[in-house]
Design a protein around this motif. Sequence first.
Motif, PDB file in Angstrom:
ATOM      1  N   LEU A  97      36.853  40.667  28.981  1.00  0.00           N
ATOM      2  CA  LEU A  97      37.445  40.815  30.311  1.00  0.00           C
ATOM      3  C   LEU A  97      36.578  40.152  31.380  1.00  0.00           C
ATOM      4  O   LEU A  97      37.078  39.449  32.256  1.00  0.00           O
ATOM      5  N   GLY A  98      35.279  40.381  31.312  1.00  0.00           N
ATOM      6  CA  GLY A  98      34.373  39.759  32.268  1.00  0.00           C
ATOM      7  C   GLY A  98      34.249  38.265  32.045  1.00  0.00           C
ATOM      8  O   GLY A  98      34.243  37.472  32.998  1.00  0.00           O
ATOM      9  N   ALA A 112      39.696  42.903  37.830  1.00  0.00           N
ATOM     10  CA  ALA A 112      39.030  43.802  38.767  1.00  0.00           C
ATOM     11  C   ALA A 112      40.006  44.695  39.519  1.00  0.00           C
ATOM     12  O   ALA A 112      39.637  45.781  39.959  1.00  0.00           O
ATOM     13  N   LYS A 113      41.260  44.244  39.657  1.00  0.00           N
ATOM     14  CA  LYS A 113      42.214  44.976  40.492  1.00  0.00           C
ATOM     15  C   LYS A 113      43.380  45.585  39.730  1.00  0.00           C
ATOM     16  O   LYS A 113      43.964  46.573  40.178  1.00  0.00           O
ATOM     17  N   GLN A 303      29.712  45.970  37.411  1.00  0.00           N
ATOM     18  CA  GLN A 303      28.468  45.204  37.299  1.00  0.00           C
ATOM     19  C   GLN A 303      28.615  44.087  36.267  1.00  0.00           C
ATOM     20  O   GLN A 303      28.103  42.974  36.454  1.00  0.00           O
ATOM     21  N   GLU A 304      29.318  44.382  35.164  1.00  0.00           N
ATOM     22  CA  GLU A 304      29.565  43.354  34.154  1.00  0.00           C
ATOM     23  C   GLU A 304      30.358  42.189  34.746  1.00  0.00           C
ATOM     24  O   GLU A 304      30.042  41.021  34.513  1.00  0.00           O
ATOM     25  N   LEU A 305      31.411  42.507  35.507  1.00  0.00           N
ATOM     26  CA  LEU A 305      32.209  41.461  36.136  1.00  0.00           C
ATOM     27  C   LEU A 305      31.338  40.596  37.046  1.00  0.00           C
ATOM     28  O   LEU A 305      31.471  39.364  37.067  1.00  0.00           O
ATOM     29  N   LYS A 306      30.465  41.226  37.797  1.00  0.00           N
ATOM     30  CA  LYS A 306      29.584  40.490  38.707  1.00  0.00           C
ATOM     31  C   LYS A 306      28.611  39.595  37.926  1.00  0.00           C
ATOM     32  O   LYS A 306      28.394  38.435  38.284  1.00  0.00           O
ATOM     33  N   THR A 307      28.043  40.145  36.871  1.00  0.00           N
ATOM     34  CA  THR A 307      27.073  39.377  36.085  1.00  0.00           C
ATOM     35  C   THR A 307      27.714  38.134  35.485  1.00  0.00           C
ATOM     36  O   THR A 307      27.155  37.032  35.547  1.00  0.00           O
ATOM     37  N   TYR A 308      28.900  38.310  34.907  1.00  0.00           N
ATOM     38  CA  TYR A 308      29.589  37.164  34.309  1.00  0.00           C
ATOM     39  C   TYR A 308      29.969  36.140  35.380  1.00  0.00           C
ATOM     40  O   TYR A 308      29.881  34.927  35.153  1.00  0.00           O
ATOM     41  N   VAL A 311      26.858  34.105  36.310  1.00  0.00           N
ATOM     42  CA  VAL A 311      26.517  33.100  35.299  1.00  0.00           C
ATOM     43  C   VAL A 311      27.499  31.930  35.362  1.00  0.00           C
ATOM     44  O   VAL A 311      27.113  30.766  35.245  1.00  0.00           O
ATOM     45  N   ALA A 312      28.777  32.245  35.564  1.00  0.00           N
ATOM     46  CA  ALA A 312      29.783  31.183  35.656  1.00  0.00           C
ATOM     47  C   ALA A 312      29.495  30.250  36.828  1.00  0.00           C
ATOM     48  O   ALA A 312      29.611  29.019  36.702  1.00  0.00           O
ATOM     49  N   ARG A 313      29.103  30.821  37.955  1.00  0.00           N
ATOM     50  CA  ARG A 313      28.761  29.991  39.117  1.00  0.00           C
ATOM     51  C   ARG A 313      27.514  29.169  38.829  1.00  0.00           C
ATOM     52  O   ARG A 313      27.428  27.986  39.209  1.00  0.00           O
ATOM     53  N   GLN A 314      26.547  29.776  38.182  1.00  0.00           N
ATOM     54  CA  GLN A 314      25.291  29.096  37.875  1.00  0.00           C
ATOM     55  C   GLN A 314      25.531  27.846  37.031  1.00  0.00           C
ATOM     56  O   GLN A 314      24.906  26.798  37.246  1.00  0.00           O
TER      57      GLN A 314
END
Length: 320
Positions: A97-98, A112-113, A303-308, A311-314
């Motif tokens: 999902l993330g 997320a929604k 938090q998992e969604l944010k972390t993924y 990384v995707a942006r990075q």
Amino acid sequence: MHLRPIRVALAALVLWSGAAGSAWADYPDKPIRLVVPYAAGGGVDNISRVVATELGARLKQSVVIENRGGANGNIGTEYVARAAPDGYTVLMGATYLGFNRATMANLPYDAAKDLQPVARTGRAPFVLVVPATTAIHDVAGLVAWMKANPDKASYGAVGAGSPTNLLFPQNTGTKPVQVLYKGGSAALPDLLAGRLTFMIPTASEVVPLVESGKLRALAVTGSERFHRLPDVPTMGEAGVPNLELIGWWGMFAPAGTPQPAVKKLSDAIQAVMAQPNVIEALNKLGVEAAPMPTQAFTAFYNQELKTYADVARQFGLKVE
């Protein structure tokens, strides 16, 4: 002079709240569909069947598995996201999902929604594995070999943007070639045959192969060692920082599902995941029973969604 209207309003609110609660007192009063967004026989399906059997017994209603595979979990997930929020259609979600939300554009749902986290069920680390026939026995040896043989190093991956697969080469200063597969079951034969240098799948996919001596585990992600592979160091212990992401599984309902139904499901899952037979069954699958109730699981999931996403942006991974 305004006390009477206020009292009437409060009384009405109390009566409405009581009626709303009593409306869910008998939930569930019909079978629950547990949608598995992958084909039967895979990791998510196997875990779902262990949970569904015991959850149904506890709720005194059948929990029926419904496999809706395809599009890396998105078909089944969209189905649940669009289902009636009545507590009778739920999803066994997982790490995908993330990953999907962070790397795929134009998804037909928003993880997320459109989904309500209900409870986490289990977790397992990702495991860095190499063929047992290789002369490589630890992470330092693998890194040294890849630096000495940059034109030969490769790894199998399912999805181009798995954070663990991307961060491991970055954090070790190596540049192995990524070879994409539709699923872990398609990649593992190439790893076993030595056509790939390494893979970093979830423990549930490879623990049996490690224990049978066909693969060699060099390290696990997470902040602590995995109970099924107690002699295998964490990535941190092996000298590779910032690789603490783990694989996980959990139940979700459509957004807007009434809280009495969410709570009843969550409470039942907490009890089921503490049962010795469930712990043992998941252990055999290479998964640790790791329940989280709704509030804690929601915080973990966000938090998992944010972390993924980070990384995707990075790595500039958003796929059009």
